[in-house]
Design a protein around this motif. Structure first.
Motif, PDB file in Angstrom:
ATOM      1  N   LYS A   1      -4.159   7.167   0.939  1.00 49.15           N
ATOM      2  CA  LYS A   1      -3.704   5.879   1.465  1.00 49.15           C
ATOM      3  C   LYS A   1      -4.876   5.092   2.067  1.00 49.15           C
ATOM      4  O   LYS A   1      -4.996   3.872   1.866  1.00 49.15           O
TER       5      LYS A   1
ATOM      6  N   GLU B   1      -8.689  -3.915  -0.235  1.00 46.85           N
ATOM      7  CA  GLU B   1      -9.253  -5.025   0.542  1.00 46.85           C
ATOM      8  C   GLU B   1     -10.475  -5.625  -0.170  1.00 46.85           C
ATOM      9  O   GLU B   1     -10.630  -6.838  -0.230  1.00 46.85           O
TER      10      GLU B   1
ATOM     11  N   ILE C   1       0.834  -1.207   0.000  1.00 48.03           N
ATOM     12  CA  ILE C   1       0.000   0.000   0.000  1.00 48.03           C
ATOM     13  C   ILE C   1       0.870   1.260   0.000  1.00 48.03           C
ATOM     14  O   ILE C   1       0.576   2.224  -0.716  1.00 48.03           O
TER      15      ILE C   1
ATOM     16  N   ARG D   1      -6.220   1.449   0.860  1.00 54.08           N
ATOM     17  CA  ARG D   1      -6.311   0.313   1.796  1.00 54.08           C
ATOM     18  C   ARG D   1      -7.697  -0.328   1.715  1.00 54.08           C
ATOM     19  O   ARG D   1      -7.832  -1.545   1.592  1.00 54.08           O
ATOM     20  N   GLU D   2      -8.713   0.530   1.734  1.00 54.31           N
ATOM     21  CA  GLU D   2     -10.090   0.032   1.739  1.00 54.31           C
ATOM     22  C   GLU D   2     -10.463  -0.631   0.413  1.00 54.31           C
ATOM     23  O   GLU D   2     -11.023  -1.726   0.384  1.00 54.31           O
TER      24      GLU D   2
END
Ligand code: S3P
Length: 175
Positions: free
Chosen positions: A130, A138, A104, A134-135
Motif C-alpha cells: 500500500k 503520487e 489506493i 501511494r508513493e
C-alpha cells in the motif's frame, strides 16, 4: 475514426473495462502488454528480468507507436506507459485518453492477488504494498491527469458493473 487509450495504475481495470467497452462500441481491442509479449515471445516479467526496466520502456514506447497506427481501436496501456518519454502527449495527439481513477485501498486489494505478474511491485504485500502504491501513484498522477477524461471506475465486481461503466464511459467519449 475512433482511437481510445485507457490509462491508469496497475489494477485499475484498464483491460477489463477496455475489453468490454470495445465490445459495446464495436471497436477492436489491444492490450499493450499482451501486444508486447506476443511480439517478443516473452512475458513482461521475463523482459524486465533479462533486459531491465529501461529497455522495457523503450520497447513499450515503440509498440505504443505501432498500435497507434490502427484505427477504430481501444488500447489498454500499461500502468507506466503514460509516465515515460512523451507517451502521454503522443496519445493525446492521436486519440482520446482516459485516466481510470481508483482509490489506493481498492488498488491494493486487487494487486495483492495479482502481484506476481507485475515486476514493478517486487512482491510487496500488505502495508508495504500500500505504501508503495501511494508513493508511486503520487509521482505518476501528473502524467495520468493529463488524460482528456478522468473516469472513476471503483466498482468492477460483476459483469453488470463493468457494462454500466462501459455505457457511462461511451457517453462521455461521445460528447
Ligand atoms: C507496469 C504496469 C504493467 C506492465 C509492467 C509495468 C507499471 O501493466 O506494463 O509490468 O510500471 O505500472 P498493467 O498496468 O497492465 O499491470
Amino acid at each position: 475514426m475512433q482511437r481510445i487509450f485507457l490509462t491508469g495504475y496497475m489494477g485499475a481495470g484498464k483491460t477489463t473495462l477496455g475489453r468490454d467497452l470495445s465490445d459495446f462500441l464495436g471497436l477492436s481491442f489491444i492490450d499493450l502488454d499482451v501486444f508486447i509479449e506476443e511480439r517478443f515471445h516473452k512475458t513482461i516479467r521475463q523482459i524486465f528480468a533479462e533486459r531491465g526496466e529501461e529497455a522495457f520502456r523503450e520497447l513499450e514506447r515503440r509498440m505504443l507507436h505501432e498500435v497507434a497506427e490502427f484505427e477504430d481501436i481501444i488500447v489498454s496501456t500499461g500502468g507506466g506507459t503514460p509516465c515515460f518519454f512523451d507517451n502521454m502527449s503522443f496519445m493525446n495527439a492521436c486519440g482520446q485518453t482516459v485516466y481510470l481513477r481508483i482509490s489506493i485501498d481498492e488498488l491494493a486489494a486487487r494487486l495483492e492477488m495479482a502481484r506476481q505478474t507485475r515486476p514493478v511491485l517486487q512482491n510487496r504485500t500488505g502495508e508495504a504494498l500500500k505504501a508503495f502504491i501511494r508513493e508511486s501513484l503520487e509521482s505518476r498522477l501528473p502524467f495520468y491527469e493529463q488524460a482528456r477524461f478522468i473516469f472513476d471506475a471503483e466498482t468492477m465486481d460483476t459483469h453488470d458493473d463493468v457494462r454500466k461503466l462501459s455505457e457511462r464511459l461511451a457517453q462521455i467519449l461521445a460528447q
